[in-house]
Design an enzyme around this catalytic site. Sequence first.
Site, PDB file in Angstrom:
ATOM      1  N   ARG A  37       6.125  -0.748   2.157  1.00 28.35           N
ATOM      2  CA  ARG A  37       6.307  -2.372   1.799  1.00 28.35           C
ATOM      3  C   ARG A  37       6.648  -2.263   0.351  1.00 28.35           C
ATOM      4  NH1 ARG A  37       4.383  -6.788   5.509  1.00 28.35           N
ATOM      5  NH2 ARG A  37       4.294  -5.719   7.264  1.00 28.35           N
ATOM      6  N   ARG A  41       7.630  -9.492  -1.060  1.00 32.47           N
ATOM      7  CA  ARG A  41       7.522 -10.735  -1.910  1.00 32.47           C
ATOM      8  C   ARG A  41       6.944 -10.401  -3.202  1.00 32.47           C
ATOM      9  NH1 ARG A  41       4.266 -13.669   2.398  1.00 32.47           N
ATOM     10  NH2 ARG A  41       3.774 -11.557   3.014  1.00 32.47           N
ATOM     11  N   ARG A  50      15.788 -13.221  -0.252  1.00 29.50           N
ATOM     12  CA  ARG A  50      15.142 -13.910   0.699  1.00 29.50           C
ATOM     13  C   ARG A  50      15.600 -15.363   0.775  1.00 29.50           C
ATOM     14  NH1 ARG A  50      12.896 -15.923   4.404  1.00 29.50           N
ATOM     15  NH2 ARG A  50      10.732 -15.350   5.133  1.00 29.50           N
ATOM     16  N   ASP A  87      11.994  -4.448   9.976  1.00 29.66           N
ATOM     17  CA  ASP A  87      10.735  -4.686  10.536  1.00 29.66           C
ATOM     18  C   ASP A  87      10.469  -4.162  12.051  1.00 29.66           C
ATOM     19  OD1 ASP A  87       8.269  -6.555   9.796  1.00 29.66           O
ATOM     20  OD2 ASP A  87       8.163  -6.672  11.731  1.00 29.66           O
ATOM     21  N   TYR A 163       1.939  -6.825  19.516  1.00 28.20           N
ATOM     22  CA  TYR A 163       2.521  -8.202  19.092  1.00 28.20           C
ATOM     23  C   TYR A 163       3.299  -8.335  20.251  1.00 28.20           C
ATOM     24  CZ  TYR A 163       1.701  -6.848  14.117  1.00 28.20           C
ATOM     25  OH  TYR A 163       1.023  -6.709  13.065  1.00 28.20           O
TER      26      TYR A 163
HETATM   27  O1  1CP Z   1       9.524  -2.073   2.062  1.00 23.99           O
HETATM   28  C1  1CP Z   1       9.302  -1.750   3.249  1.00 23.99           C
HETATM   29  O2  1CP Z   1       8.247  -1.084   3.496  1.00 23.99           O
HETATM   30  C2  1CP Z   1      10.348  -2.036   4.076  1.00 23.99           C
HETATM   31  C3  1CP Z   1      10.010  -2.962   5.179  1.00 23.99           C
HETATM   32  C4  1CP Z   1       9.093  -3.376   6.127  1.00 23.99           C
HETATM   33  C5  1CP Z   1       8.141  -2.465   6.769  1.00 23.99           C
HETATM   34  C6  1CP Z   1       8.053  -1.071   6.923  1.00 23.99           C
HETATM   35  C7  1CP Z   1       8.708  -4.737   6.457  1.00 23.99           C
HETATM   36  C8  1CP Z   1       9.422  -5.929   5.924  1.00 23.99           C
HETATM   37  N1  1CP Z   1       7.753  -4.757   7.750  1.00 23.99           N
HETATM   38  C9  1CP Z   1       7.572  -3.246   7.924  1.00 23.99           C
HETATM   39  C10 1CP Z   1       6.586  -2.709   8.924  1.00 23.99           C
HETATM   40  C11 1CP Z   1       5.761  -3.721   9.781  1.00 23.99           C
HETATM   41  N2  1CP Z   1       5.897  -5.142  10.090  1.00 23.99           N
HETATM   42  C12 1CP Z   1       4.421  -3.239  10.431  1.00 23.99           C
HETATM   43  C13 1CP Z   1       3.922  -1.924   9.822  1.00 23.99           C
HETATM   44  C14 1CP Z   1       3.432  -1.676   8.654  1.00 23.99           C
HETATM   45  C15 1CP Z   1       2.303  -2.433   8.190  1.00 23.99           C
HETATM   46  O3  1CP Z   1       1.180  -2.392   8.749  1.00 23.99           O
HETATM   47  O4  1CP Z   1       2.240  -3.033   7.187  1.00 23.99           O
HETATM   48  C16 1CP Z   1       3.800  -4.341  10.582  1.00 23.99           C
HETATM   49  C17 1CP Z   1       2.533  -4.563  11.475  1.00 23.99           C
HETATM   50  C18 1CP Z   1       4.845  -5.621  10.793  1.00 23.99           C
HETATM   51  C19 1CP Z   1       4.632  -6.745  11.405  1.00 23.99           C
HETATM   52  C20 1CP Z   1       4.744  -7.905  10.642  1.00 23.99           C
HETATM   53  N3  1CP Z   1       6.187  -8.297   9.776  1.00 23.99           N
HETATM   54  C21 1CP Z   1       4.079  -8.647   9.860  1.00 23.99           C
HETATM   55  C22 1CP Z   1       2.471  -8.650  10.060  1.00 23.99           C
HETATM   56  C23 1CP Z   1       1.884  -9.500  10.830  1.00 23.99           C
HETATM   57  C24 1CP Z   1       0.524  -9.531  11.255  1.00 23.99           C
HETATM   58  O5  1CP Z   1      -0.100 -10.695  11.214  1.00 23.99           O
HETATM   59  O6  1CP Z   1      -0.036  -8.727  11.938  1.00 23.99           O
HETATM   60  C25 1CP Z   1       4.443  -9.500   8.684  1.00 23.99           C
HETATM   61  C26 1CP Z   1       3.977 -10.596   7.994  1.00 23.99           C
HETATM   62  C27 1CP Z   1       6.014  -9.277   8.874  1.00 23.99           C
HETATM   63  C28 1CP Z   1       7.045  -9.925   8.126  1.00 23.99           C
HETATM   64  C29 1CP Z   1       7.659  -8.790   7.074  1.00 23.99           C
HETATM   65  N4  1CP Z   1       8.099  -7.824   7.214  1.00 23.99           N
HETATM   66  C30 1CP Z   1       8.561  -7.137   6.164  1.00 23.99           C
HETATM   67  C31 1CP Z   1       8.183  -8.194   5.344  1.00 23.99           C
HETATM   68  C32 1CP Z   1       8.836  -8.147   3.676  1.00 23.99           C
HETATM   69  C33 1CP Z   1       7.767  -9.484   5.732  1.00 23.99           C
HETATM   70  C34 1CP Z   1       7.257 -10.526   4.873  1.00 23.99           C
HETATM   71  C35 1CP Z   1       8.046 -11.737   5.280  1.00 23.99           C
HETATM   72  C36 1CP Z   1       9.142 -12.404   4.352  1.00 23.99           C
HETATM   73  O7  1CP Z   1       9.364 -11.577   3.486  1.00 23.99           O
HETATM   74  O8  1CP Z   1       9.098 -13.422   4.667  1.00 23.99           O
END
Ligand code: 1CP
Length: 357
Positions: A37, A41, A50, A87, A163
Site C-alpha cells: 500500500r 492516503r 484521488r 484493488d 468480500y
Molecule cells: O500501493 C499499493 O499497495 C497498491 C494498491 C492496493 C492494493 C495492493 C490497494 C489500493 N488495495 C490493495 C489490495 C487490497 N485491497 C487488499 C489486500 C491487501 C491488504 O490486506 O491490505 C484488500 C483486503 C483490499 C480490499 C480493500 N480495498 C480494503 C479493505 C477493506 C476491509 O474492510 O477489509 C479497502 C479499504 C480498500 C480500498 C483501497 N484500496 C487501495 C487504497 C489506497 C484504498 C483506500 C481507498 C481510497 O483511497 O479511497
Amino acid sequence: MGTPPRSAKPRNGKAGKPFLRPFSGEAVAPPPIWLMRQAGRYLPEYREVRAKAGGFLDLCYNPDLAAEVTLQPIRRFGFDAAIIFSDILIVPHALGQEVRFIEGEGPRLDPITGVAGLARLDASKTGDRFGKVYEAIAKTASLLPAEAALIGFCGAPWTVATYMVGGQGSTDQAATRLWAYRDPEGFSQLIALLVTTSIEYLCGQIAAGAECLQIFDTWAGNLPDDEFERWSVEPTKAIVAGIKKKHPMVPIIGFPKGAGASALNYVAETGVNGIGCDTSMPPFMMAEAFADENVVVQGNLDPLLLVAGGEAMEARVEEILELMEDRRFIFNLGHGIVPETPPEHVALLVKLVRGGH
Ligand code: 1CP
C-alpha cells in the site's frame, strides 16, 4: 525531498534490477525495499489525484491517473519496486458483481451467499475492466525508472471470496466460512471461477509489463488446518501452476497473512517464489523457518512502528536487517501502510535499510 533513488549501477558486481535479483538466487545487500500500500492516503500528492479522479474505482480504471499514483512513491522515496495501483476487488467488479467504495467505510458488494448467486457473475465480460488495468500497467512500465521493477497483483480466491460473500470487510469472515462448511461443493464453484479468472488476469498483467506478481491472501489466517489447505493452498497452487505454464520466469510472491507455522506448507505446496511474512512472525523465525526452502523471504516491520517512528522503529529495522543478512530477502511491512503514517518516517526507513543513519 526524501531519499534519492538507488542508482542503476550494479551492486555486488552484478547487473539487473535489485528487486528481481533475489529471485535469481542472490542475497542482495542492502536488501531491496518496497511497502505494501505504498501508494495511498498517507501521501498528500495521492489525496490530490484521488480528489480529482472522483470515486476510488474511477481512479483504478483511469490508466493515466492510476499510473501517476503508482509512480508517486517511487519518485518520493526511490523504492526498488512499484506495485500497480488497483484493488483486489476489481476481479469481482469485472465479473459483474456490484462493488462500491464508501468514503471512510470501505468496500460494499452485493453479497453472493449461495450457489444461486453465481448466476449473477459473467466471466466472458471481464476484458473491458481488466483492459484498463493493463493500460495502466503499460503506461507505468513506460515511465518507471530503469532500476525499479513493476509488481502486478490480485487477491487470492479465498480472500476475494470473503468480500464477495460477506459483502464487506469483516474480522471473522463468518458468512464465507459458513457457506464453505455447509456446502463445500457449491463454494468450490466460486473458488474455481476465481482461480481461472485470476490466471487470465495475472497473465494479462504480465503481457502488459508486470515483472513480478503478488497474491494477497489477507484472510488466510482465519482458516483452520484442512480449510487452509483446501481454500488457500490449493487455489493458490493452481494459480501459480497456470501462470508458470505461460510465464515460467516471472516470480510470484504469496502473502498468506496470519498463516503462522502453516506458511511453511504453503511455500512447499504452492510453488511460490517469494513468501510475504506478516507482523506476527518473529524476525528470528522469518530467518530460520524458510532457510531450507528455495524461496525469497519478504517482510515484516509492523506498520504501526512506522507510524510511531523513533528508536523503537530503528531498533526493529536493525534487528530484521541483521537477522536477514546474507539471505534472499526483500524488506517490507507485515501489512499495508496505514493512512496516519508520516511520509518522513517512510523516508527514514528507506535510508536505514540502505545503510544510512
Ligand atoms: O500501493 C499499493 O499497495 C497498491 C494498491 C492496493 C492494493 C495492493 C490497494 C489500493 N488495495 C490493495 C489490495 C487490497 N485491497 C487488499 C489486500 C491487501 C491488504 O490486506 O491490505 C484488500 C483486503 C483490499 C480490499 C480493500 N480495498 C480494503 C479493505 C477493506 C476491509 O474492510 O477489509 C479497502 C479499504 C480498500 C480500498 C483501497 N484500496 C487501495 C487504497 C489506497 C484504498 C483506500 C481507498 C481510497 O483511497 O479511497
